[in-house]
Write an enzyme that holds these catalytic residues in place. Structure first.
Site, short mmCIF file in Angstrom:
data_model
loop_
_atom_site.label_atom_id
_atom_site.label_comp_id
_atom_site.label_asym_id
_atom_site.label_seq_id
_atom_site.Cartn_x
_atom_site.Cartn_y
_atom_site.Cartn_z
N TYR A 164 -11.24 -35.99 -9.72
CA TYR A 164 -12.08 -37.02 -9.11
C TYR A 164 -13.54 -36.75 -9.48
CZ TYR A 164 -8.01 -38.16 -6.20
OH TYR A 164 -6.76 -38.52 -5.76
N ASP B 70 -7.55 -36.57 -14.84
CA ASP B 70 -8.65 -35.63 -14.73
C ASP B 70 -9.17 -35.65 -13.30
OD1 ASP B 70 -9.92 -38.09 -14.80
OD2 ASP B 70 -11.38 -37.55 -16.33
N HIS C 124 1.65 -44.77 -13.02
CA HIS C 124 0.62 -44.07 -12.23
C HIS C 124 0.53 -44.72 -10.85
CE1 HIS C 124 -3.35 -42.53 -11.11
NE2 HIS C 124 -3.15 -41.59 -12.02
N PHE D 92 -4.74 -35.13 -7.72
CA PHE D 92 -4.59 -36.14 -6.67
C PHE D 92 -5.12 -35.70 -5.30
CE2 PHE D 92 -1.21 -37.28 -9.72
CZ PHE D 92 -1.60 -38.57 -10.02
#
Length: 213
Positions: free
Chosen positions: A55, A53, A177, A66
């Site tokens: 930031y 989701d 991740h 990202f």
């Protein structure tokens, strides 16, 4: 597709939830939750990168998984992405954390959930965005046979069930991740995965041209 989703029960429920949270005084990021679709039309997609989701700190989220706005400190996960790019393709770290240049080249930077509240990671998970992002992935999978999927971490890998055709053809690349908590751990460490070079090799083999990462 988005308009159709917003007319369905899950879309209406999501819209009502967002309106209520704003009325309650919540600060929601990003300002443009559908920016990834606007910047990378589905007809132009070469690579799909799926995050979790947005930031959740002021000024960070751009609506691209990202990516952070220029001038913002590069978050740890993105630092590891740049670290792997340097290891994989000998690329120096970028001057800032914006991945707009990727989006303009056909990299769909799609979070599984497209909004979040200030300082509350995961606060909008399960509210309906996942239904829309599933449909986006299904649409790309249905309409394109020359797309590479990069699935980093458990949330992204929940989309594997939608990608049977591409998985069988070797177009789905899976790793942990890039978070510092998991980037160097098994079963498939992100650092060392080589996904950027492998994606470009596939794109070049199809005559689509690699990404200037």
């Amino acid at each position: 597709m988005v308009d159709l989703f917003l007319r369905k029960p899950q879309g209406l429920q999501l819209a009502a939830f967002l309106e209520q949270r704003i009325a309650d005084g919540a600060t929601i990021y990003p300002v443009q939750p559908l920016a990834a679709l606007a910047l990378t039309p589905l007809s132009d997609v070469k690579v799909v990168i799926i995050g979790q989701d947005p930031y959740h700190a002021p000024g960070q989220a751009q609506g691209l998984a990202f990516s952070v706005a220029p001038g913002m400190r590069v978050p740890p996960s993105l630092r590891n992405i740049f670290k792997e790019l340097q290891r994989d393709l000998s690329l120096a770290p970028a001057a800032n954390g914006s991945l707009l240049r990727w989006a303009h080249q056909g990299v769909l930077l799609l979070n599984t959930c497209l909004s979040v509240e200030d300082a509350q990671p995961g606060s909008h998970a399960g509210r309906g965005w996942e239904v829309l992002t599933d449909e986006i992935v299904r649409t790309v999978e249905r309409e394109h046979e020359q797309v590479v999927y990069l699935l980093w971490g458990a949330h992204a890998q929940k989309k594997l069930a939608l990608l049977e055709k591409s998985s069988t053809a070797g177009r789905v690349l899976v790793a942990n991740h890039p978070s510092p908590l998991s980037a160097t751990r098994g079963p498939v460490p992100f650092i060392g995965c080589g996904h950027f070079g492998r994606a470009n090799h596939l794109l070049d083999s199809w005559g689509r041209g690699g990404i200037n990462w």
